[in-house]
Design an enzyme around this catalytic site. Structure first.
Site, mmCIF file in Angstrom:
data_model
loop_
_atom_site.group_PDB
_atom_site.id
_atom_site.type_symbol
_atom_site.label_atom_id
_atom_site.label_comp_id
_atom_site.label_asym_id
_atom_site.label_seq_id
_atom_site.Cartn_x
_atom_site.Cartn_y
_atom_site.Cartn_z
ATOM 1 N N HIS A 17 16.958 4.105 8.966
ATOM 2 C CA HIS A 17 16.200 5.365 8.385
ATOM 3 C C HIS A 17 16.827 6.590 9.229
ATOM 4 O O HIS A 17 17.053 7.700 9.262
ATOM 5 C CB HIS A 17 14.815 5.269 9.104
ATOM 6 C CG HIS A 17 13.992 4.153 8.762
ATOM 7 N ND1 HIS A 17 13.507 3.177 9.347
ATOM 8 C CD2 HIS A 17 13.454 4.389 7.335
ATOM 9 C CE1 HIS A 17 12.378 2.324 8.374
ATOM 10 N NE2 HIS A 17 11.854 3.462 6.761
ATOM 11 N N LYS A 41 -3.185 -0.380 4.628
ATOM 12 C CA LYS A 41 -2.557 -1.121 5.024
ATOM 13 C C LYS A 41 -2.511 -1.346 6.387
ATOM 14 O O LYS A 41 -3.006 -0.707 7.240
ATOM 15 C CB LYS A 41 -0.681 -0.819 5.001
ATOM 16 C CG LYS A 41 -0.278 -0.079 4.203
ATOM 17 C CD LYS A 41 1.575 -0.206 3.702
ATOM 18 C CE LYS A 41 1.838 0.134 2.634
ATOM 19 N NZ LYS A 41 3.525 0.291 2.981
ATOM 20 N N ARG A 90 18.757 3.136 -1.124
ATOM 21 C CA ARG A 90 19.546 1.743 -0.907
ATOM 22 C C ARG A 90 20.540 1.372 -1.666
ATOM 23 O O ARG A 90 21.789 0.955 -2.003
ATOM 24 C CB ARG A 90 19.410 0.899 -0.062
ATOM 25 C CG ARG A 90 18.054 1.487 1.186
ATOM 26 C CD ARG A 90 17.584 0.215 2.136
ATOM 27 N NE ARG A 90 16.494 0.531 0.520
ATOM 28 C CZ ARG A 90 14.796 -0.216 1.522
ATOM 29 N NH1 ARG A 90 15.176 -0.818 2.430
ATOM 30 N NH2 ARG A 90 14.088 -0.445 0.067
ATOM 31 N N SER A 128 12.267 -1.710 7.142
ATOM 32 C CA SER A 128 11.571 -2.636 7.954
ATOM 33 C C SER A 128 11.450 -3.931 8.364
ATOM 34 O O SER A 128 10.838 -4.745 8.738
ATOM 35 C CB SER A 128 10.153 -1.104 7.790
ATOM 36 O OG SER A 128 11.250 -0.674 8.373
#
Ligand code: PNS
Length: 163
Positions: A17, A41, A90, A128
């Site tokens: 990040h 979440k 990515r 993460s």
């Protein structure tokens, strides 16, 4: 002034990040990092904790601002008067989801464009979720997150029940 938004959960912020934040901050005049406060979440860190960690690791970049938001990203972007959404790509596996999100956001607000930065190769594997997985088993995460974040994760893992 071109203001950009880089949004995410950042639970927690990783070197991947940070790489996108630093590079995006050189492209736009001001970069707002939007931390999603998603009650559905159950994050490892509260939104306040995630904001604090981001503030700490971006403190040397004066044109980077950290804010939390709830609801739609396009609404938050409008509120911030942002012109572009910044996303990191990515690998090809990110592409479907990112394209869907960018197209949906553009339908909702045609004046808001999404720009993609390719993640630096050394962070192309990083997420993460994997950081939390490694930390949960007591692994070394110093290659994945800044020292301040590493400390916070270790403290959190110590108080969590195993399993
Ligand atoms: O941490 P992530 O998965 O990279 O972040 C995804 C995020 C926060 C950018 C995305 O879920 C989002 O924009 N959520 C806000 C709700 C929204 O606008 N949804 C519509 C997007 S299609």
């Amino acid at each position: 002034m071109v203001r950009g938004i880089y949004a995410g959960s950042f639970d927690p912020v990783t070197f991947g990040h940070l790489d996108i934040i630093v590079r995006a901050s050189r492209v736009v005049e001001e970069l707002v990092v939007g931390v999603l406060n998603n009650r559905a979440k159950s994050p490892l860190f509260s939104v306040e904790e995630r904001v604090k960690m981001l503030e700490e690791v971006t403190k040397e970049y004066p044109n980077v601002k950290i804010r939390s938001f709830t609801g739609l990203l396009v609404e938050f972007a409008k509120e911030c008067e942002a012109r572009v959404i910044v996303r990191g790509l990515r690998a090809i596996t990110d592409f479907d989801y990112e394209l869907q999100m960018a197209q949906t956001n553009r339908i909702m607000n045609p004046d808001l464009d999404t720009i993609f930065l390719t993640t630096s190769l050394e962070y192309a594997y990083l997420s993460s979720t994997t950081v939390k997985e490694v930390a949960g088993f007591g692994g070394d995460i110093s290659a994945f997150v800044p020292p301040f974040v590493e400390k916070k994760i270790q403290e959190r893992m110590e108080v969590l029940p195993e399993g």
